[in-house]
Design a protein around this motif. Structure first.
Motif, PDB file in Angstrom:
ATOM      1  N   ALA A 241       3.787 -66.805  73.193  1.00 29.65           N
ATOM      2  CA  ALA A 241       2.902 -65.641  73.064  1.00 29.65           C
ATOM      3  C   ALA A 241       2.284 -65.536  71.673  1.00 29.65           C
ATOM      4  O   ALA A 241       1.158 -65.079  71.518  1.00 29.65           O
ATOM      5  N   SER A 242       3.011 -65.954  70.636  1.00 30.25           N
ATOM      6  CA  SER A 242       2.484 -65.929  69.279  1.00 30.25           C
ATOM      7  C   SER A 242       3.099 -67.083  68.495  1.00 30.25           C
ATOM      8  O   SER A 242       4.139 -67.630  68.878  1.00 30.25           O
ATOM      9  N   ALA A 243       2.433 -67.455  67.411  1.00 31.36           N
ATOM     10  CA  ALA A 243       2.890 -68.603  66.630  1.00 31.36           C
ATOM     11  C   ALA A 243       2.742 -68.303  65.142  1.00 31.36           C
ATOM     12  O   ALA A 243       1.805 -67.606  64.725  1.00 31.36           O
ATOM     13  N   ALA A 244       3.667 -68.824  64.355  1.00 30.17           N
ATOM     14  CA  ALA A 244       3.640 -68.617  62.913  1.00 30.17           C
ATOM     15  C   ALA A 244       4.067 -69.884  62.201  1.00 30.17           C
ATOM     16  O   ALA A 244       5.025 -70.551  62.612  1.00 30.17           O
ATOM     17  N   ILE A 245       3.353 -70.212  61.140  1.00 32.03           N
ATOM     18  CA  ILE A 245       3.713 -71.356  60.306  1.00 32.03           C
ATOM     19  C   ILE A 245       4.784 -70.902  59.324  1.00 32.03           C
ATOM     20  O   ILE A 245       4.622 -69.887  58.635  1.00 32.03           O
ATOM     21  N   GLN A 246       5.880 -71.636  59.261  1.00 30.28           N
ATOM     22  CA  GLN A 246       7.018 -71.264  58.420  1.00 30.28           C
ATOM     23  C   GLN A 246       6.905 -71.920  57.037  1.00 30.28           C
ATOM     24  O   GLN A 246       6.838 -73.145  56.940  1.00 30.28           O
ATOM     25  N   ILE A 247       6.908 -71.114  55.997  1.00 29.95           N
ATOM     26  CA  ILE A 247       6.886 -71.610  54.626  1.00 29.95           C
ATOM     27  C   ILE A 247       8.094 -71.032  53.891  1.00 29.95           C
ATOM     28  O   ILE A 247       8.221 -69.809  53.779  1.00 29.95           O
ATOM     29  N   PRO A 248       9.008 -71.866  53.413  1.00 30.49           N
ATOM     30  CA  PRO A 248      10.203 -71.354  52.719  1.00 30.49           C
ATOM     31  C   PRO A 248       9.831 -70.573  51.459  1.00 30.49           C
ATOM     32  O   PRO A 248       8.891 -70.933  50.741  1.00 30.49           O
ATOM     33  N   LEU A 249      10.560 -69.503  51.204  1.00 31.14           N
ATOM     34  CA  LEU A 249      10.375 -68.738  49.976  1.00 31.14           C
ATOM     35  C   LEU A 249      11.289 -69.297  48.892  1.00 31.14           C
ATOM     36  O   LEU A 249      12.457 -69.597  49.162  1.00 31.14           O
ATOM     37  N   PRO A 250      10.804 -69.431  47.667  1.00 40.06           N
ATOM     38  CA  PRO A 250      11.674 -69.868  46.570  1.00 40.06           C
ATOM     39  C   PRO A 250      12.817 -68.875  46.380  1.00 40.06           C
ATOM     40  O   PRO A 250      12.692 -67.701  46.734  1.00 40.06           O
ATOM     41  N   PRO A 251      13.941 -69.319  45.833  1.00 36.69           N
ATOM     42  CA  PRO A 251      15.087 -68.420  45.618  1.00 36.69           C
ATOM     43  C   PRO A 251      14.698 -67.215  44.770  1.00 36.69           C
ATOM     44  O   PRO A 251      13.839 -67.289  43.891  1.00 36.69           O
ATOM     45  N   GLN A 252      15.356 -66.082  45.073  1.00 37.02           N
ATOM     46  CA  GLN A 252      15.093 -64.841  44.363  1.00 37.02           C
ATOM     47  C   GLN A 252      16.334 -64.395  43.615  1.00 37.02           C
ATOM     48  O   GLN A 252      17.452 -64.768  43.949  1.00 37.02           O
ATOM     49  N   SER A 253      16.125 -63.568  42.600  1.00 35.24           N
ATOM     50  CA  SER A 253      17.230 -62.992  41.819  1.00 35.24           C
ATOM     51  C   SER A 253      17.405 -61.533  42.211  1.00 35.24           C
ATOM     52  O   SER A 253      16.474 -60.735  42.089  1.00 35.24           O
ATOM     53  N   ASP A 254      18.576 -61.196  42.708  1.00 34.20           N
ATOM     54  CA  ASP A 254      18.848 -59.811  43.101  1.00 34.20           C
ATOM     55  C   ASP A 254      18.804 -58.868  41.904  1.00 34.20           C
ATOM     56  O   ASP A 254      18.536 -57.674  42.054  1.00 34.20           O
ATOM     57  N   ALA A 255      19.053 -59.386  40.733  1.00 34.35           N
ATOM     58  CA  ALA A 255      19.082 -58.544  39.536  1.00 34.35           C
ATOM     59  C   ALA A 255      17.685 -58.237  39.005  1.00 34.35           C
ATOM     60  O   ALA A 255      17.504 -57.300  38.222  1.00 34.35           O
ATOM     61  N   ASP A 256      16.691 -58.994  39.426  1.00 41.71           N
ATOM     62  CA  ASP A 256      15.325 -58.816  38.933  1.00 41.71           C
ATOM     63  C   ASP A 256      14.472 -58.160  40.018  1.00 41.71           C
ATOM     64  O   ASP A 256      14.202 -58.775  41.048  1.00 41.71           O
ATOM     65  N   PRO A 257      14.009 -56.916  39.812  1.00 37.44           N
ATOM     66  CA  PRO A 257      13.222 -56.229  40.834  1.00 37.44           C
ATOM     67  C   PRO A 257      11.873 -56.889  41.108  1.00 37.44           C
ATOM     68  O   PRO A 257      11.273 -56.674  42.159  1.00 37.44           O
ATOM     69  N   ASP A 258      11.383 -57.676  40.157  1.00 35.20           N
ATOM     70  CA  ASP A 258      10.095 -58.346  40.335  1.00 35.20           C
ATOM     71  C   ASP A 258      10.249 -59.738  40.939  1.00 35.20           C
ATOM     72  O   ASP A 258       9.255 -60.443  41.133  1.00 35.20           O
ATOM     73  N   SER A 259      11.481 -60.132  41.218  1.00 33.30           N
ATOM     74  CA  SER A 259      11.729 -61.485  41.700  1.00 33.30           C
ATOM     75  C   SER A 259      11.100 -61.730  43.063  1.00 33.30           C
ATOM     76  O   SER A 259      10.581 -62.816  43.327  1.00 33.30           O
ATOM     77  N   LEU A 260      11.118 -60.725  43.953  1.00 32.19           N
ATOM     78  CA  LEU A 260      10.550 -60.896  45.285  1.00 32.19           C
ATOM     79  C   LEU A 260       9.056 -61.162  45.200  1.00 32.19           C
ATOM     80  O   LEU A 260       8.542 -62.085  45.843  1.00 32.19           O
TER      81      LEU A 260
END
Length: 200
Positions: free
Chosen positions: A76-95
């Protein structure tokens, strides 16, 4: 950003379904819950190698044009998967930095350039919640690094969805002519969805 994108909206933008991707990519196909085994069987019958993710999703590795997917009637729908680089939980701007890095990566920009006719318009969304501050920061930072990518939530060609659980960015084409359902002109009360009818 808002003024510039409004001035360019008259120029048409669409997704090229007849062009092979620069490099093979992972596509996650969504179907009605319970149909994943049938979808995997159908994809295998047309020469693809599917991997069932759960009851409603199947992944494949696609090296052919997007139009090759139209041979399958059950997704029904399709999405191209692109991995996200690792994030730091301690840094609010990391996402925001992680999302920006994924969007502006050479492979992502090459894919969007190859598969888009006209301006490359995109918008960012989240599987859970809105996170407007992150959206605005990513739009600003992507524009600075990759000015050919136009953030436009209204005239969107590509929707970029952040899947926190899968740690991936999903590219969903919004301006694709899908010939599988071209015959469908209206909804009839209590009618089966075309993909369910195809499964039956």
């Amino acid at each position: 950003l808002m003024a510039e994108r409004s001035a360019r909206r008259e120029e048409a933008s669409a997704i090229a379904t007849d062009v092979a991707p620069p490099t093979p990519l992972v596509v996650r196909l969504a179907c009605r819950p319970g149909l994943a085994p049938l979808l995997a069987e159908e994809l295998a019958s047309i020469g693809m190698t599917p991997r069932a993710v759960d009851a409603g999703h199947v992944e494949i590795r696609l090296a052919d044009p997007w139009s090759a997917l139209f041979a399958s009637r059950l997704w029904a729908s399709a999405a191209i998967q692109i991995p996200l680089p690792p994030q730091s939980d301690a840094d609010p701007d990391s996402l925001a930095a992680s999302i920006t890095s994924a969007i502006t990566a050479d492979a992502t920009r090459a894919l969007l350039a190859a598969w888009t006719r006209g301006p490359i318009r995109w918008r960012l969304g989240f599987a859970h919640g809105h996170k407007r501050a992150v959206v605005w920061r990513v739009a600003r930072d992507v524009s600075a690094v990759a000015p050919e990518l136009e953030n436009d939530p209204t005239a969107t060609t590509w929707e970029l969805l952040v899947d926190d659980e899968a740690a991936a960015l999903q590219l969903v084409g919004r301006r694709i002519e899908d010939p599988r359902f071209a015959w469908r002109e209206a909804d009839v009360p209590a009618a089966s969805h075309p993909t369910v009818a195809a499964a039956l």
